[in-house]
Structure formats: C-alpha cells, structure tokens
Design an enzyme around this catalytic site. Structure first.
Site, PDB file in Angstrom:
ATOM      1  N   GLY A 104     -27.286 -16.132  -2.770  1.00 23.69           N
ATOM      2  CA  GLY A 104     -27.149 -15.939  -4.213  1.00 23.69           C
ATOM      3  C   GLY A 104     -25.915 -16.610  -4.769  1.00 23.69           C
ATOM      4  O   GLY A 104     -25.942 -17.167  -5.877  1.00 23.69           O
ATOM      5  N   GLY A 132     -32.703 -12.635  -2.876  1.00 28.57           N
ATOM      6  CA  GLY A 132     -32.332 -13.063  -1.534  1.00 28.57           C
ATOM      7  C   GLY A 132     -30.990 -12.472  -1.150  1.00 28.57           C
ATOM      8  O   GLY A 132     -30.488 -11.535  -1.792  1.00 28.57           O
ATOM      9  N   SER A 133     -30.412 -13.040  -0.132  1.00 23.68           N
ATOM     10  CA  SER A 133     -29.135 -12.525   0.350  1.00 23.68           C
ATOM     11  C   SER A 133     -28.019 -12.818  -0.641  1.00 23.68           C
ATOM     12  O   SER A 133     -28.111 -13.738  -1.467  1.00 23.68           O
ATOM     13  CB  SER A 133     -28.796 -13.150   1.707  1.00 23.68           C
ATOM     14  N   THR A 134     -26.950 -12.050  -0.530  1.00 21.47           N
ATOM     15  CA  THR A 134     -25.801 -12.264  -1.399  1.00 21.47           C
ATOM     16  C   THR A 134     -25.177 -13.636  -1.144  1.00 21.47           C
ATOM     17  O   THR A 134     -24.754 -14.321  -2.086  1.00 21.47           O
ATOM     18  CB  THR A 134     -24.773 -11.151  -1.181  1.00 21.47           C
ATOM     19  N   ALA A 135     -25.131 -14.054   0.121  1.00 18.56           N
ATOM     20  CA  ALA A 135     -24.550 -15.362   0.442  1.00 18.56           C
ATOM     21  C   ALA A 135     -25.342 -16.487  -0.209  1.00 18.56           C
ATOM     22  O   ALA A 135     -24.766 -17.408  -0.810  1.00 18.56           O
ATOM     23  CB  ALA A 135     -24.504 -15.549   1.956  1.00 18.56           C
ATOM     24  N   GLU A 178     -30.992 -10.692  -7.757  1.00 13.02           N
ATOM     25  CA  GLU A 178     -31.318  -9.487  -7.003  1.00 13.02           C
ATOM     26  C   GLU A 178     -30.955  -9.772  -5.547  1.00 13.02           C
ATOM     27  O   GLU A 178     -31.684 -10.464  -4.839  1.00 13.02           O
ATOM     28  CB  GLU A 178     -32.794  -9.129  -7.135  1.00 13.02           C
TER      29      GLU A 178
END
Length: 483
Positions: A215, A210-213, A232
């Site tokens: 994550g 998913g998104s870094t945020a 990821e």
C-alpha cells in the site's frame, strides 16, 4: 507477449496462464474505459442497476465454477470459496439497490442570509476508477470496490492479484456476457509492474486492497499524479474475552477467526486477550477446538511462498522470547501447509504480537482486567477491526478500541453486513468500502444552488445600500450572542 503462470499452492501445478499487461496495454484499457464513461453515467441509477443485477445473476449461476477456480488458484476449500461468493453477492445487491438514495440529489437548508436559495447536493462519478484486488478473498474483497464504483457511475479497470488472475478474468467475462455496450469493466492481469502502470495511468481514483507495505508503494506511485487512493491494508486484530463472556462462543470465534482461510485474512484474529479469571478454561477450549482443524482439510495451504517464512519466523521468535506453544509450534510448518498453532505467554514486543502474521496462529494472553486488554489492543499500529466477548460490558469495551469496526459477541459480523462501512485507521489504511460510505468513496460531492427570488437583503454587490450593512451587524449580534 509476456505471460503470467498461476501455480496451485496445494500441488505446485500450473493451473493457468494469463497475459502480463504492459504499461501501454494498461493505458489502452483506461482509454477504452474512459470512452465508455459518459454512456455508463448516462444510464442513471436505474439503468445501471438493471445491468448490475444481470451481472449478479450471472455470477450466481456460475458460482460452482467460480468456487472451483478460487480453490485451484489460491487453495481455500470449495465450501469457503462458496461462502465468499455468497457474501459478495449480498454486498453487490445492497449497493445496486441503494446507490440512488445515497448518491442522488438531496436538499440542504440555507441560512437566514440565504433564504432565497434552493440548495441540493448530489454525488457525481469520478470517471475511471482503477481497482487493485487481493488474492486471499479474490471475489468478496474487490467486488466491494467494483460494485460501488460501477453503481456510482464510474467505469473501472480492474487488476486482480497475480496469484488469482483467473478469478478476476472470470468476473470480467461474466460482466461482458451480462451487460451489452461499451467496455465498462476492463480487466488487466499482471504482477506488480502492471499495478504500478495502473497507478500512473491517469485514472481518477485507485481502490487498493493488500498489505501495508504494498500500500505504501501504491500510495507513492499515485502521489506522482495526485491520484486519490482508497487503502484497505493489513491488520493485527484482537479478540477480547471478559470474565462474563460465553466462553464456548468466544473460543469458537477465536478458532474460526484465527484459522479460517489458513489465517490469510486482513480481519483475522491474531491476538487474544482473556480475563485471568477465565484464562485457563478459555485456553483449554481453544486448544480442543483447534486440535480438530487440519491444514489440507478444513483449511488450505499458504498461498504466497514467502509468507511461510514469515509465519515460521514469528513462531520461533515467540518461543525464543519465552512464549510456549500449547498447540503446534515450529513443527507445524510443513511446506505450504501450516497446522494451527496456539502460543501462550508471548511477550508483547515479539513479532507474533506486533506484526501481521497472516497464518493460522494465535497468541493468547491473560490480562488482569479489560482496561489492560483495551490498552494492549490499542498499542498496535494497525487498527482494522476487533472482537469483544462480554455479556454485560461488550459495547462499553468496544467504544474504547481504536479500530475501524468492532463486533461484539460475534466474529467480524461488521464485514458481512452490507450497510456497514469497512476500513481501518493507522497502518490499516484509510477510506471505506461497503455501505453508504463505500459508495461515496467513488464519487465527489457537488453542491448546487438555485436562486428562487431576489434577496430582500442585497449583500453581494458593490452597490448595496448602507442600510444592508447595518442589518448585517444586527443579525450578527442577535444570532451569535452579542445581545
């Protein structure tokens, strides 16, 4: 019971309703998965392979139905959904066939001090794995973790994205139809609270995409119980075009890499750096190709409503900072459909260059040489993938790029080859899916030694003879350079 409604991004219609699992329901799913873990592990690699092959065949038989479901829930064209399914099945097949060779026992050599021991290493399953999947590739991406975790001998609790819960439920139902026995693969649907409950449920590892945020929030929740995480996350991938590149192939790769799936791909091309000697020619080719791509035909809508605002803000910021739209622009954003947009002369500190756009946009920048292209590529805090086009220097350029993978003279080939690992560095995450590295992510290494005969040099005893210590000193001197 709280339910989760699925809204088709193309039409705004409700196309499904699924239960939103509570923390107690997630805990029960994990309990059931744990109760099945010893049975699944006990089947061995061959027994699991037969069952996973049956699941793969069931998915293949239902591919048309599954592609239609992907199209309804997240909007991508049916043909692209079928392509996603085909790639996912190739990865599932590779993982099933190679798990035993990668994870099974293998011998290691002892040293001169331990010649009396036989040494082996094998990779044992962790137990129960939680998988949190994305919506943009709701089959291909989670199946990378699901197939590796299951082939390694783990049972799995899978939470698909709240935007594509039906796809996850379909995969779970297909598994139950194909595989008799205890609940090896459980699917729990819900939004963020369901995912948070899975992180805190006591599973032995989380595989997240998913998104870094998001994550970061997942990692923080897992840290409470020291649950390891495979991350990821997002990307800001670059495509580098050298002066000797095949410009037609490079332009085609840039347009497909940036526009396919409406740009909603973590590995999407978002930045293009082109040698100034071929910049104008390349830019003309890209614009000509992208002009023939229309949202609502070759590409679908933007799935997440909030992402439209991000795309729009990146376009406006680029133009406000002196960039120019050679195709598309602010008028390209029309509700949930965004037409292809090509931006030139965009400053390197603009949001369109530094932040993940996740839409059908490209920034195309002229550079004096490939040294500059590499330097600008590596400025990003993301490091997922990259693409290089050069007839002579592609591999040499690729080696200097800081990213989890690089494809030369083809877009994202590394993600489609099952034997290669996929993952990033920096804000793109850590850990790997696919290939042998992906299998080992869902297992732990266990070393075993078996003493074959008593050591002629007794060292691990309080009653060792004085001569043994003298022999050790001689060995140190001989083997490590003192003599």
């Amino acid at each position: 019971m709280t339910t989760l409604e699925v809204i088709a991004p193309a039409t705004g219609e409700v196309v499904g309703s699924y239960p939103a699992a509570t923390a107690d329901e997630v805990a029960e799913a994990v309990r059931q998965a744990r109760s099945a873990a010893s049975w699944w592990d006990g089947l061995g690699f061959a027994g699991r392979a037969r069952r996973l092959d049956a699941w793969r065949r069931r998915i293949a038989r239902g591919a048309d139905e599954l592609a239609e479901l992907i199209h309804r829930e997240m909007g991508k064209p049916r043909a692209d959904a079928m392509l996603e399914i085909a790639m996912a099945l190739e990865h599932l097949s590779w993982t099933t066939r190679h798990a035993g060779a990668v994870l099974g026992p293998s011998q290691r050599r002892p040293t001169s001090l331990t010649l009396n021991h036989k040494c082996t290493v094998e990779y044992r399953p962790l137990g129960v794995v939680g998988v949190i999947g994305p919506w943009n590739y709701p089959v291909f991406t989670p199946l990378g973790s699901l197939s590796a975790a299951l082939a390694a001998g783990n049972t799995v609790v899978f939470k698909p994205s709240e935007y594509t819960p039906g796809v996850g439920a379909w995969l779970g139902n297909a598994f139950r139809e194909a595989v008799d026995g205890p609940p090896v693969l459980r699917v729990v649907t819900g939004a963020g609270s369901t995912g948070a409950a899975l992180c805190r449920s006591g599973v032995d590892k989380i595989g997240f995409t998913g998104s870094t945020a998001t994550g970061r929030r997942v990692a923080a929740a897992c840290a409470e119980t020291l649950t390891p995480v495979l991350m990821e996350c997002g990307g800001k991938d670059a495509l580098l075009v050298d002066a000797d590149a095949d410009l037609d192939a490079a332009a085609d790769a840039a347009v497909w890499g940036g526009m396919s799936n409406a740009g909603q791909t973590c590995l999407a091309v978002e930045r293009v750096y082109v040698h100034r000697d071929v910049y104008e020619t390349f830019l003309d080719k890209v614009v000509a190709l992208a002009r023939g791509i229309r949202a609502g035909k070759q590409i679908g809508p933007v799935t997440m409503p909030g992402q439209v605002e991000v795309i729009d803000s990146h376009i406006h910021d680029a133009l406000d900072r002196g960039g120019r739209a050679v195709l598309g622009g602010p008028d390209a954003v029309r509700g949930r459909f965004v037409q292809p947009t090509i931006l030139a002369d965009v400053p390197e500190d603009s949001a369109a260059v530094t932040e993940e756009t996740f839409g059908p946009t490209l920034t195309v920048t002229a550079v004096s040489d490939m040294d500059t292209a590499v330097e600008l590529t590596n400025r990003s805090r993301f490091g997922l993938g990259a693409t290089v086009f050069s007839r002579r220097n592609g591999p040499a350029i690729a080696r200097r790029i800081r990213s989890g993978a690089v494809s030369v003279n083809a877009f994202v080939a590394h993600a489609s080859i099952p034997s290669l690992p996929l993952g990033g560095v920096g804000d793109s995450g850590y850990g790997r899916v696919h290939g042998a590295d992906g299998l080992r992510e869902f297992a732990y290494a266990r070393a075993t030694t078996v003493q074959r005969f008593p050591s002629p040099l007794p060292l691990t005893s309080f009653y060792r003879p004085p001569w043994a210590d003298a022999v050790v000193r001689v060995i140190v001197a001989v083997r490590h350079g003192l003599w």
